[in-house]
Design a protein around this motif. Structure first.
Motif, PDB file in Angstrom:
ATOM      1  N   TYR A   1       1.283   3.776  -0.588  1.00  0.00           N
ATOM      2  CA  TYR A   1       1.404   4.496  -1.846  1.00  0.00           C
ATOM      3  C   TYR A   1       2.859   4.870  -2.114  1.00  0.00           C
ATOM      4  O   TYR A   1       3.380   4.641  -3.209  1.00  0.00           O
ATOM      5  CB  TYR A   1       0.528   5.757  -1.845  1.00  0.00           C
ATOM      6  CG  TYR A   1       0.824   6.660  -3.016  1.00  0.00           C
ATOM      7  CD1 TYR A   1       0.265   6.394  -4.263  1.00  0.00           C
ATOM      8  CD2 TYR A   1       1.687   7.749  -2.901  1.00  0.00           C
ATOM      9  CE1 TYR A   1       0.551   7.196  -5.352  1.00  0.00           C
ATOM     10  CE2 TYR A   1       1.982   8.554  -3.987  1.00  0.00           C
ATOM     11  CZ  TYR A   1       1.413   8.267  -5.202  1.00  0.00           C
ATOM     12  OH  TYR A   1       1.708   9.059  -6.290  1.00  0.00           O
ATOM     13  N   PHE A   2       3.510   5.459  -1.133  1.00  0.00           N
ATOM     14  CA  PHE A   2       4.903   5.868  -1.310  1.00  0.00           C
ATOM     15  C   PHE A   2       5.788   4.663  -1.599  1.00  0.00           C
ATOM     16  O   PHE A   2       6.681   4.746  -2.449  1.00  0.00           O
ATOM     17  CB  PHE A   2       5.407   6.641  -0.093  1.00  0.00           C
ATOM     18  CG  PHE A   2       5.164   8.118  -0.185  1.00  0.00           C
ATOM     19  CD1 PHE A   2       6.158   8.962  -0.631  1.00  0.00           C
ATOM     20  CD2 PHE A   2       3.934   8.657   0.157  1.00  0.00           C
ATOM     21  CE1 PHE A   2       5.942  10.329  -0.729  1.00  0.00           C
ATOM     22  CE2 PHE A   2       3.707  10.009   0.052  1.00  0.00           C
ATOM     23  CZ  PHE A   2       4.708  10.854  -0.389  1.00  0.00           C
TER      24      PHE A   2
ATOM     25  N   THR B   1       4.889   1.714  -2.943  1.00  0.00           N
ATOM     26  CA  THR B   1       4.555   1.083  -4.222  1.00  0.00           C
ATOM     27  C   THR B   1       4.833   1.978  -5.421  1.00  0.00           C
ATOM     28  O   THR B   1       5.452   1.561  -6.390  1.00  0.00           O
ATOM     29  CB  THR B   1       3.061   0.679  -4.240  1.00  0.00           C
ATOM     30  OG1 THR B   1       2.810  -0.195  -3.136  1.00  0.00           O
ATOM     31  CG2 THR B   1       2.687  -0.017  -5.531  1.00  0.00           C
ATOM     32  N   GLU B   2       4.371   3.212  -5.348  1.00  0.00           N
ATOM     33  CA  GLU B   2       4.419   4.106  -6.507  1.00  0.00           C
ATOM     34  C   GLU B   2       5.726   4.891  -6.624  1.00  0.00           C
ATOM     35  O   GLU B   2       6.121   5.269  -7.715  1.00  0.00           O
ATOM     36  CB  GLU B   2       3.242   5.092  -6.465  1.00  0.00           C
ATOM     37  CG  GLU B   2       1.883   4.423  -6.525  1.00  0.00           C
ATOM     38  CD  GLU B   2       1.636   3.679  -7.824  1.00  0.00           C
ATOM     39  OE1 GLU B   2       2.107   4.138  -8.895  1.00  0.00           O
ATOM     40  OE2 GLU B   2       0.963   2.633  -7.776  1.00  0.00           O
ATOM     41  N   ARG B   3       6.366   5.137  -5.502  1.00  0.00           N
ATOM     42  CA  ARG B   3       7.564   5.984  -5.533  1.00  0.00           C
ATOM     43  C   ARG B   3       8.815   5.256  -5.075  1.00  0.00           C
ATOM     44  O   ARG B   3       9.906   5.796  -5.132  1.00  0.00           O
ATOM     45  CB  ARG B   3       7.344   7.225  -4.673  1.00  0.00           C
ATOM     46  CG  ARG B   3       6.146   8.066  -5.172  1.00  0.00           C
ATOM     47  CD  ARG B   3       5.952   9.319  -4.371  1.00  0.00           C
ATOM     48  NE  ARG B   3       7.160  10.067  -4.185  1.00  0.00           N
ATOM     49  CZ  ARG B   3       7.553  11.111  -4.920  1.00  0.00           C
ATOM     50  NH1 ARG B   3       6.821  11.510  -5.923  1.00  0.00           N
ATOM     51  NH2 ARG B   3       8.680  11.746  -4.653  1.00  0.00           N
ATOM     52  N   GLY B   4       8.638   4.028  -4.581  1.00  0.00           N
ATOM     53  CA  GLY B   4       9.787   3.267  -4.105  1.00  0.00           C
ATOM     54  C   GLY B   4      10.438   3.890  -2.885  1.00  0.00           C
ATOM     55  O   GLY B   4      11.630   3.718  -2.657  1.00  0.00           O
ATOM     56  N   GLU B   5       9.666   4.630  -2.107  1.00  0.00           N
ATOM     57  CA  GLU B   5      10.172   5.313  -0.926  1.00  0.00           C
ATOM     58  C   GLU B   5       9.486   4.767   0.320  1.00  0.00           C
ATOM     59  O   GLU B   5       8.285   4.532   0.316  1.00  0.00           O
ATOM     60  CB  GLU B   5       9.888   6.814  -0.997  1.00  0.00           C
ATOM     61  CG  GLU B   5      10.535   7.516  -2.169  1.00  0.00           C
ATOM     62  CD  GLU B   5      10.138   8.985  -2.235  1.00  0.00           C
ATOM     63  OE1 GLU B   5       9.939   9.611  -1.178  1.00  0.00           O
ATOM     64  OE2 GLU B   5      10.007   9.492  -3.361  1.00  0.00           O
ATOM     65  N   ASP B   6      10.255   4.581   1.358  1.00  0.00           N
ATOM     66  CA  ASP B   6       9.682   4.204   2.643  1.00  0.00           C
ATOM     67  C   ASP B   6       9.594   5.452   3.503  1.00  0.00           C
ATOM     68  O   ASP B   6      10.598   6.109   3.772  1.00  0.00           O
ATOM     69  CB  ASP B   6      10.556   3.156   3.346  1.00  0.00           C
ATOM     70  CG  ASP B   6      10.509   1.803   2.659  1.00  0.00           C
ATOM     71  OD1 ASP B   6       9.439   1.465   2.103  1.00  0.00           O
ATOM     72  OD2 ASP B   6      11.523   1.097   2.678  1.00  0.00           O
TER      73      ASP B   6
END
Length: 75
Positions: free
Chosen positions: A22-23, A25-30
């Protein structure tokens, strides 16, 4: 603190992977596995009981409705 819910290690790991996806895909955060597991534990402990209680309330309403139907057919 022990969880009120008995969730298998495999299920918790799958939940953490879903949070990581989710992070990404949706937030561009790893986020790492530790952060995802901490978030999973937070959801289980703090948010899970809300949904559990809603399910119990809905089940109770459903059973009461069916009992009313059953008593309605008494002669």
């Amino acid at each position: 603190m022990k969880s009120k819910f008995d969730i298998s290690k495999e299920t918790k790991e799958n939940m953490a992977e879903t949070i990581m996806e989710y992070f990404a895909t949706e937030r561009g955060e790893d986020i790492g596995n530790l952060a995802a597991m901490l978030m999973t534990d937070f959801i289980i402990e703090e948010i899970g009981p809300i949904f559990y209680n809603l399910g119990v309330e809905e089940s109770k309403s459903y059973i009461e409705e069916k009992l009313d139907d059953m008593y309605g057919i008494m002669k």
